[in-house]
Design a protein around this motif. Structure first.
Motif, PDB file in Angstrom:
ATOM      1  N   THR A  25       0.901  -1.295   0.014  1.00 24.25           N
ATOM      2  CA  THR A  25       0.091   0.202  -0.103  1.00 24.25           C
ATOM      3  C   THR A  25       0.667   1.326  -0.027  1.00 24.25           C
ATOM      4  N   LEU A  26       1.828   1.192   0.929  1.00 26.16           N
ATOM      5  CA  LEU A  26       2.692   2.321   0.702  1.00 26.16           C
ATOM      6  C   LEU A  26       3.474   2.642  -0.570  1.00 26.16           C
ATOM      7  N   LEU A  27       4.018   1.524  -1.073  1.00 24.02           N
ATOM      8  CA  LEU A  27       4.586   1.521  -2.218  1.00 24.02           C
ATOM      9  C   LEU A  27       3.793   2.311  -3.314  1.00 24.02           C
ATOM     10  N   ASN A  28       2.520   1.624  -3.477  1.00 25.55           N
ATOM     11  CA  ASN A  28       1.373   2.199  -4.324  1.00 25.55           C
ATOM     12  C   ASN A  28       1.343   3.829  -4.123  1.00 25.55           C
ATOM     13  N   CYS A  29       1.421   4.164  -3.137  1.00 24.69           N
ATOM     14  CA  CYS A  29       1.208   5.617  -2.557  1.00 24.69           C
ATOM     15  C   CYS A  29       2.384   6.448  -3.246  1.00 24.69           C
ATOM     16  N   LEU A  30       3.436   5.897  -2.745  1.00 26.50           N
ATOM     17  CA  LEU A  30       4.663   6.595  -3.281  1.00 26.50           C
ATOM     18  C   LEU A  30       4.838   6.589  -4.745  1.00 26.50           C
ATOM     19  N   MET A  31       4.361   5.514  -5.493  1.00 24.54           N
ATOM     20  CA  MET A  31       4.507   5.553  -7.086  1.00 24.54           C
ATOM     21  C   MET A  31       3.665   6.401  -7.522  1.00 24.54           C
ATOM     22  N   SER A  32       2.145   6.499  -6.928  1.00 22.97           N
ATOM     23  CA  SER A  32       1.453   7.401  -7.423  1.00 22.97           C
ATOM     24  C   SER A  32       1.762   9.011  -7.259  1.00 22.97           C
ATOM     25  N   ARG A  34       4.661  10.050  -7.527  1.00 24.85           N
ATOM     26  CA  ARG A  34       5.480  10.361  -8.322  1.00 24.85           C
ATOM     27  C   ARG A  34       5.433  10.111  -9.851  1.00 24.85           C
ATOM     28  N   SER A  35       4.222   9.815  -9.964  1.00 29.36           N
ATOM     29  CA  SER A  35       3.854   9.633 -11.536  1.00 29.36           C
ATOM     30  C   SER A  35       2.981  10.832 -11.769  1.00 29.36           C
ATOM     31  N   SER A  36       3.136  11.154 -12.990  1.00 32.49           N
ATOM     32  CA  SER A  36       2.503  12.491 -13.639  1.00 32.49           C
ATOM     33  C   SER A  36       1.099  12.109 -14.074  1.00 32.49           C
ATOM     34  N   ARG A  37       0.660  10.765 -14.019  1.00 29.76           N
ATOM     35  CA  ARG A  37      -0.642  10.361 -14.577  1.00 29.76           C
ATOM     36  C   ARG A  37      -0.919   9.247 -13.498  1.00 29.76           C
ATOM     37  N   SER A  38      -2.459   9.010 -13.558  1.00 26.68           N
ATOM     38  CA  SER A  38      -2.950   7.795 -12.698  1.00 26.68           C
ATOM     39  C   SER A  38      -2.514   6.773 -13.136  1.00 26.68           C
ATOM     40  N   LEU A  39      -2.001   5.820 -12.171  1.00 28.74           N
ATOM     41  CA  LEU A  39      -1.554   4.551 -12.227  1.00 28.74           C
ATOM     42  C   LEU A  39      -2.512   3.659 -12.493  1.00 28.74           C
ATOM     43  N   GLY A  40      -2.550   2.770 -13.578  1.00 31.49           N
ATOM     44  CA  GLY A  40      -3.532   1.791 -13.861  1.00 31.49           C
ATOM     45  C   GLY A  40      -3.405   0.485 -12.868  1.00 31.49           C
ATOM     46  N   LYS A  41      -4.416  -0.491 -12.658  1.00 30.66           N
ATOM     47  CA  LYS A  41      -4.191  -1.372 -11.828  1.00 30.66           C
ATOM     48  C   LYS A  41      -3.115  -2.222 -12.077  1.00 30.66           C
ATOM     49  N   ASN A  42      -2.760  -2.735 -13.126  1.00 25.69           N
ATOM     50  CA  ASN A  42      -1.754  -3.548 -13.297  1.00 25.69           C
ATOM     51  C   ASN A  42      -0.278  -2.673 -13.197  1.00 25.69           C
ATOM     52  N   GLU A  43      -0.444  -1.417 -12.796  1.00 24.13           N
ATOM     53  CA  GLU A  43       1.079  -0.839 -12.631  1.00 24.13           C
ATOM     54  C   GLU A  43       1.068  -0.657 -11.233  1.00 24.13           C
ATOM     55  N   LYS A  44       0.327  -1.164 -10.474  1.00 22.16           N
ATOM     56  CA  LYS A  44       0.420  -1.201  -8.791  1.00 22.16           C
ATOM     57  C   LYS A  44       0.466  -2.649  -8.342  1.00 22.16           C
ATOM     58  N   PHE A  45       0.995  -2.415  -7.130  1.00 16.91           N
ATOM     59  CA  PHE A  45       1.506  -3.687  -6.467  1.00 16.91           C
ATOM     60  C   PHE A  45      -0.144  -4.255  -5.860  1.00 16.91           C
ATOM     61  N   LYS A  46      -0.263  -5.520  -5.714  1.00 22.02           N
ATOM     62  CA  LYS A  46      -1.657  -5.957  -5.091  1.00 22.02           C
ATOM     63  C   LYS A  46      -1.494  -5.593  -3.715  1.00 22.02           C
ATOM     64  N   SER A  47      -2.619  -4.952  -3.261  1.00 15.56           N
ATOM     65  CA  SER A  47      -2.536  -4.699  -1.595  1.00 15.56           C
ATOM     66  C   SER A  47      -4.157  -4.859  -1.296  1.00 15.56           C
ATOM     67  N   GLY A  48      -4.084  -5.034   0.297  1.00 18.29           N
ATOM     68  CA  GLY A  48      -5.365  -4.959   0.905  1.00 18.29           C
ATOM     69  C   GLY A  48      -5.307  -6.004   1.914  1.00 18.29           C
ATOM     70  N   PRO A  49      -6.410  -6.302   2.576  1.00 17.30           N
ATOM     71  CA  PRO A  49      -6.434  -7.358   3.592  1.00 17.30           C
ATOM     72  C   PRO A  49      -6.327  -8.683   3.105  1.00 17.30           C
ATOM     73  N   SER A  50      -5.640  -9.536   3.913  1.00 17.55           N
ATOM     74  CA  SER A  50      -5.386 -10.788   3.604  1.00 17.55           C
ATOM     75  C   SER A  50      -5.499 -11.806   4.880  1.00 17.55           C
ATOM     76  N   ILE A  51      -6.348 -12.860   4.868  1.00 13.81           N
ATOM     77  CA  ILE A  51      -6.594 -13.545   6.033  1.00 13.81           C
ATOM     78  C   ILE A  51      -5.504 -14.556   5.943  1.00 13.81           C
ATOM     79  N   ALA A  52      -4.725 -14.520   7.314  1.00 15.03           N
ATOM     80  CA  ALA A  52      -3.546 -15.538   7.894  1.00 15.03           C
ATOM     81  C   ALA A  52      -2.218 -15.615   7.177  1.00 15.03           C
ATOM     82  N   THR A  53      -2.225 -14.737   5.884  1.00 16.43           N
ATOM     83  CA  THR A  53      -1.096 -14.807   5.163  1.00 16.43           C
ATOM     84  C   THR A  53      -0.922 -13.531   4.532  1.00 16.43           C
TER      85      THR A  53
END
Length: 141
Positions: A25-32, A34-53
């Motif tokens: 999540t932090l990397l996605n924020c940092l990359m966004s 530093r980008s002059s445009r909105s990053l697409g889903k495939n240009e970001k790292f997968k992030s969010g809640p995950s159970i047990a792993t």
């Protein structure tokens, strides 16, 4: 933050920490930011809640404006510890300069023992890291 120089001038920013610390999540924020445009889903790292792993199970790399951002799996995930260590080792073999940042969370106002262990394991296995940053994430008011 560590700076390992190579003649090619490539820049790398590597975030390391345990599962759920917020690295992706932090990397996605940092990359966004530093980008002059909105990053697409495939240009970001997968992030969010995950159970047990953790969601990150191998070294992830994304490049924005000539800087390569690297997301590593967490070492605290026992099932993925070997993969995580291999990913971090692979990340540090890239040519260029590095900024290494550990992402930790607090428990009752203290750094969790698992986070301290993770930092120690990485620093012991990657002796070329002599300077690094630490982000304390998910702090309460």
């Amino acid at each position: 933050m560590v700076r390992m120089q190579a003649s090619n001038g490539k820049r790398h920013i590597l975030f390391a920490g345990n599962p759920g610390s917020g690295k992706s999540t932090l990397l996605n924020c940092l990359m966004s930011s530093r980008s002059s445009r909105s990053l697409g889903k495939n240009e970001k790292f997968k992030s969010g809640p995950s159970i047990a792993t953790g969601l990150t199970f191998k070294l992830g790399k994304k490049t924005v404006n000539g800087v390569t951002y690297m997301d590593t799996p967490g070492l605290d995930d026992i099932d993925k510890r070997k993969q995580a260590a291999e990913a971090i080792t692979e990340a540090l073999k890239q040519d260029g300069s590095y900024q290494v940042v550990f992402v930790v969370t607090l428990e009752s106002g203290r750094v969790k023992p698992a986070d301290v262990t993770t930092i120690q394991l990485i620093l012991k296995s990657a002796e070329q890291i002599t300077h690094y940053g630490i982000i304390f994430n998910k702090l309460s008011k």
